[in-house]
Scaffold this motif. Structure first.
Motif, PDB file in Angstrom:
ATOM      1  N   LYS A  88      16.623  12.354  45.501  1.00 51.16           N
ATOM      2  CA  LYS A  88      17.525  12.939  46.499  1.00 51.16           C
ATOM      3  C   LYS A  88      18.361  14.041  45.862  1.00 51.16           C
ATOM      4  O   LYS A  88      18.863  13.868  44.747  1.00 51.16           O
ATOM      5  N   SER A 147      22.268  15.136  42.430  1.00 54.79           N
ATOM      6  CA  SER A 147      20.935  14.564  42.655  1.00 54.79           C
ATOM      7  C   SER A 147      20.937  13.095  42.283  1.00 54.79           C
ATOM      8  O   SER A 147      21.956  12.548  41.851  1.00 54.79           O
ATOM      9  N   THR A 176       7.904  21.373  51.090  1.00 52.23           N
ATOM     10  CA  THR A 176       9.245  20.815  50.821  1.00 52.23           C
ATOM     11  C   THR A 176      10.270  21.936  50.630  1.00 52.23           C
ATOM     12  O   THR A 176       9.978  22.957  50.017  1.00 52.23           O
ATOM     13  N   LYS A 201      23.637  14.753  50.122  1.00 51.87           N
ATOM     14  CA  LYS A 201      22.511  14.054  49.479  1.00 51.87           C
ATOM     15  C   LYS A 201      22.106  12.803  50.269  1.00 51.87           C
ATOM     16  O   LYS A 201      20.921  12.437  50.292  1.00 51.87           O
ATOM     17  N   SER A 235      19.191  13.205  52.473  1.00 48.50           N
ATOM     18  CA  SER A 235      17.917  13.644  51.891  1.00 48.50           C
ATOM     19  C   SER A 235      16.724  12.922  52.516  1.00 48.50           C
ATOM     20  O   SER A 235      16.733  11.698  52.681  1.00 48.50           O
ATOM     21  N   TYR A 236      15.695  13.716  52.857  1.00 53.75           N
ATOM     22  CA  TYR A 236      14.429  13.138  53.326  1.00 53.75           C
ATOM     23  C   TYR A 236      13.428  13.339  52.196  1.00 53.75           C
ATOM     24  O   TYR A 236      12.887  14.433  52.006  1.00 53.75           O
ATOM     25  N   SER A 237      13.246  12.311  51.378  1.00 56.00           N
ATOM     26  CA  SER A 237      12.436  12.451  50.163  1.00 56.00           C
ATOM     27  C   SER A 237      11.569  11.222  49.921  1.00 56.00           C
ATOM     28  O   SER A 237      11.670  10.590  48.867  1.00 56.00           O
ATOM     29  N   CYS A 296      14.087  22.683  49.086  1.00 52.22           N
ATOM     30  CA  CYS A 296      15.129  22.148  48.212  1.00 52.22           C
ATOM     31  C   CYS A 296      16.485  22.157  48.920  1.00 52.22           C
ATOM     32  O   CYS A 296      16.729  22.955  49.833  1.00 52.22           O
ATOM     33  N   ALA A 297      17.378  21.313  48.427  1.00 49.20           N
ATOM     34  CA  ALA A 297      18.733  21.208  48.999  1.00 49.20           C
ATOM     35  C   ALA A 297      19.483  22.536  48.936  1.00 49.20           C
ATOM     36  O   ALA A 297      20.157  22.933  49.900  1.00 49.20           O
ATOM     37  N   CYS A 356      20.357  19.292  52.167  1.00 45.00           N
ATOM     38  CA  CYS A 356      19.662  18.288  51.355  1.00 45.00           C
ATOM     39  C   CYS A 356      18.199  18.719  51.223  1.00 45.00           C
ATOM     40  O   CYS A 356      17.734  19.596  51.959  1.00 45.00           O
ATOM     41  N   ASN A 357      17.483  18.083  50.294  1.00 44.51           N
ATOM     42  CA  ASN A 357      16.046  18.362  50.217  1.00 44.51           C
ATOM     43  C   ASN A 357      15.321  17.648  51.353  1.00 44.51           C
ATOM     44  O   ASN A 357      15.672  16.512  51.727  1.00 44.51           O
ATOM     45  N   GLY A 383      21.542  16.930  46.929  1.00 42.66           N
ATOM     46  CA  GLY A 383      22.510  17.402  47.921  1.00 42.66           C
ATOM     47  C   GLY A 383      23.211  18.642  47.423  1.00 42.66           C
ATOM     48  O   GLY A 383      23.450  18.802  46.213  1.00 42.66           O
TER      49      GLY A 383
END
Ligand code: THU
Length: 133
Positions: A27, A81, A53, A16, A19-21, A55-56, A43-44, A29
């Motif tokens: 976030k 998350s 996008t 997580k 995460s690139y969000s 998802c993780a 990760c998302n 993971g």
């Protein structure tokens, strides 16, 4: 349970952190524990064109397949998350989990406090789409 659930959740928390969000600031993971004791992390990853996008969970599962692993190689999958809620996968991820994991694979819905609930994969999508005529 024949695996260390807290270790698996901690791997999902590490996932997580990547995460690139920037659009949702949410976030997620995911960590997959394999029978050879390796972990696959995902990760998302968001995009300015929002629908692109990933998802993780799907990120981790597609990595798993790309690395040559199969559903029979998986012990369990954990998701975490942002926030205290136990993270549950979206519908699209449930279809991919139905495709790429065994029905009885353990899915760990977790948070950063290491609180969790464990369900079987087929409990998440009882009436999954089937390509049957
Ligand atoms: N997201 C996941 O990574 N997994 C899910 O199962 C649901 C949603 C991500 C997508 C998006 O980057 C953010 O969470 C907010 O929807």
């Amino acid at each position: 349970m024949n695996f260390n659930v807290e270790e698996l959740i901690k791997k999902a928390i590490i996932a997580k952190s990547n995460s690139y969000s920037p659009y949702s600031n949410f976030k997620v993971g995911c960590a997959i524990l394999l029978k050879d004791n390796n972990y696959i992390l995902g990760c998302n990853v968001e995009n300015k064109s929002y629908g692109l996008t990933i998802c993780a969970e799907r990120n981790a599962l597609f990595k798993m397949v790309s690395e040559g692993y199969k559903k029979e190689d998986v012990i369990a999958l954990a998701i975490t998350s942002s926030g205290d809620a136990l993270c549950t996968p979206c519908g699209a991820c449930r279809e991919v989990m139905d495709e790429l994991l065994k029905k009885d694979t353990l899915i760990v819905l977790a948070n950063d406090k290491l609180e969790y609930k464990i369900v079987k994969n087929n409990e998440l999508l009882p009436l999954a789409f089937k390509l049957e005529k």
